[in-house]
Design a protein around this motif. Sequence first.
Motif, short mmCIF file in Angstrom:
data_model
loop_
_atom_site.label_atom_id
_atom_site.label_comp_id
_atom_site.label_asym_id
_atom_site.label_seq_id
_atom_site.Cartn_x
_atom_site.Cartn_y
_atom_site.Cartn_z
N GLY A 194 12.34 -36.30 -35.90
CA GLY A 194 12.63 -35.42 -34.78
C GLY A 194 14.10 -35.14 -34.55
N LEU A 195 14.98 -35.77 -35.31
CA LEU A 195 16.42 -35.57 -35.17
C LEU A 195 17.00 -34.99 -36.45
CD1 LEU A 195 17.35 -38.94 -33.43
CD2 LEU A 195 16.93 -36.73 -32.34
N ARG A 196 18.23 -34.51 -36.35
CA ARG A 196 18.93 -33.98 -37.52
C ARG A 196 19.42 -35.12 -38.40
NH1 ARG A 196 21.85 -28.57 -36.64
NH2 ARG A 196 20.54 -27.62 -35.05
N PRO A 197 19.54 -34.88 -39.71
CA PRO A 197 20.05 -35.94 -40.59
C PRO A 197 21.55 -36.16 -40.39
CG PRO A 197 19.61 -33.94 -41.84
CD PRO A 197 19.13 -33.69 -40.44
N VAL A 198 21.97 -37.38 -40.63
CA VAL A 198 23.39 -37.74 -40.64
C VAL A 198 23.72 -38.09 -42.07
CG1 VAL A 198 25.12 -39.33 -39.75
CG2 VAL A 198 23.22 -38.64 -38.29
N GLU A 199 24.77 -37.46 -42.62
CA GLU A 199 25.06 -37.61 -44.05
C GLU A 199 26.54 -37.87 -44.27
OE1 GLU A 199 25.24 -34.34 -47.40
OE2 GLU A 199 23.15 -34.95 -47.06
N ASP A 200 26.83 -38.65 -45.29
CA ASP A 200 28.20 -38.84 -45.77
C ASP A 200 28.17 -38.62 -47.28
OD1 ASP A 200 30.92 -39.50 -45.94
OD2 ASP A 200 30.47 -41.62 -46.28
N ALA A 201 28.96 -37.69 -47.75
CA ALA A 201 29.00 -37.38 -49.18
C ALA A 201 30.44 -37.14 -49.59
CB ALA A 201 28.15 -36.16 -49.49
N GLY A 202 30.77 -37.52 -50.80
CA GLY A 202 32.12 -37.29 -51.32
C GLY A 202 32.35 -38.12 -52.56
N ARG A 203 33.62 -38.10 -53.03
CA ARG A 203 33.99 -38.89 -54.20
C ARG A 203 34.63 -40.17 -53.70
NH1 ARG A 203 33.91 -36.92 -59.04
NH2 ARG A 203 35.80 -37.95 -59.73
N THR A 236 24.85 -43.87 -39.19
CA THR A 236 24.02 -44.55 -38.20
C THR A 236 23.28 -43.54 -37.34
OG1 THR A 236 25.62 -46.36 -38.13
CG2 THR A 236 24.07 -46.24 -36.31
N VAL A 237 22.01 -43.83 -37.05
CA VAL A 237 21.22 -43.02 -36.12
C VAL A 237 20.50 -43.95 -35.17
CG1 VAL A 237 20.88 -41.11 -37.71
CG2 VAL A 237 19.18 -42.90 -37.59
N HIS A 238 20.22 -43.45 -33.98
CA HIS A 238 19.40 -44.22 -33.04
C HIS A 238 17.95 -43.81 -33.29
CE1 HIS A 238 17.40 -45.52 -29.37
NE2 HIS A 238 18.31 -46.49 -29.41
N ALA A 239 17.21 -44.69 -33.91
CA ALA A 239 15.84 -44.38 -34.28
C ALA A 239 14.84 -44.93 -33.27
CB ALA A 239 15.52 -44.94 -35.66
N GLY A 240 15.23 -45.95 -32.51
CA GLY A 240 14.26 -46.58 -31.62
C GLY A 240 13.11 -47.11 -32.46
N GLN A 241 11.90 -46.66 -32.18
CA GLN A 241 10.72 -47.05 -32.97
C GLN A 241 10.27 -45.94 -33.93
OE1 GLN A 241 9.45 -50.17 -32.90
NE2 GLN A 241 11.22 -50.57 -31.60
N ARG A 242 11.10 -44.90 -34.06
CA ARG A 242 10.74 -43.77 -34.93
C ARG A 242 10.87 -44.12 -36.40
NH1 ARG A 242 14.23 -39.40 -31.65
NH2 ARG A 242 15.34 -41.29 -31.11
N LYS A 243 10.15 -43.38 -37.21
CA LYS A 243 10.27 -43.51 -38.66
C LYS A 243 11.54 -42.81 -39.11
CE LYS A 243 5.32 -43.68 -39.42
NZ LYS A 243 4.18 -43.07 -40.10
N VAL A 244 12.02 -43.17 -40.31
CA VAL A 244 13.25 -42.58 -40.84
C VAL A 244 13.01 -42.08 -42.26
CG1 VAL A 244 14.82 -43.96 -39.43
CG2 VAL A 244 14.10 -44.81 -41.64
N TRP A 245 13.87 -41.16 -42.68
CA TRP A 245 13.88 -40.62 -44.04
C TRP A 245 15.24 -40.98 -44.61
CZ3 TRP A 245 10.36 -36.22 -45.38
CH2 TRP A 245 10.42 -35.89 -46.73
N ILE A 246 15.26 -41.60 -45.77
CA ILE A 246 16.50 -42.12 -46.35
C ILE A 246 16.73 -41.48 -47.72
CG2 ILE A 246 17.68 -44.19 -47.15
CD1 ILE A 246 15.73 -45.72 -45.23
N LYS A 247 17.98 -41.06 -47.96
CA LYS A 247 18.38 -40.54 -49.26
C LYS A 247 19.72 -41.16 -49.64
CE LYS A 247 16.29 -35.97 -48.59
NZ LYS A 247 16.54 -34.53 -48.59
N GLY A 248 19.92 -41.30 -50.93
CA GLY A 248 21.20 -41.81 -51.42
C GLY A 248 21.39 -41.42 -52.87
N GLY A 249 22.62 -41.46 -53.31
CA GLY A 249 22.88 -41.13 -54.70
C GLY A 249 24.26 -41.55 -55.14
N VAL A 250 24.37 -41.85 -56.42
CA VAL A 250 25.65 -42.14 -57.07
C VAL A 250 25.62 -41.41 -58.39
CG1 VAL A 250 27.15 -43.91 -58.05
CG2 VAL A 250 25.81 -44.42 -56.00
N GLY A 251 26.59 -40.51 -58.60
CA GLY A 251 26.61 -39.73 -59.83
C GLY A 251 25.33 -38.92 -59.95
#
Length: 129
Positions: free
Chosen positions: A84-93, A102-117
């Motif tokens: 129900g909230l917008r994603p928070v992202e950090d990307a760069g070199r 960080t997000v305040h999720a309370g008891q909500r579910k989350v969607w997680i993404k990550g990457g290297v190269g």
Amino acid sequence: MKSGAIRRLATGLAVAAAAGMLGVAVPGQAHAAATSCEGRKVRSFPFSTGTVEVYKRNGYVCAVTLPRRAGARQYMVVSLRAYGLRPVEDAGRYKYRAGPVTVHAGQRKVWIKGGVGRGRYDSDGWIRL
């Protein structure tokens, strides 16, 4: 040898031993501090080129992406979205990590993404932590 010399020698050995143990203890603590997320680690999501680590504290969820091989600048990304909230992202070199985010999720579910190269992790849906 006089008792004063023995005392100084014993004190010097104790200081040297303490310094040696401190040198051994610091790297593990430095890695823990490197994540910059507070709370307890609840999940780790390894992928081919790194790991996304997720922490939780008082309803807040925090995530960082750590490379398998740190030290060289490379593209890294971490994204965290509470339902129900917008994603928070950090990307760069970066050399050592992407995030923390960080997000305040309370008891909500989350969607997680990550990457290297070229390696990526995506939870491919909402997960409960």
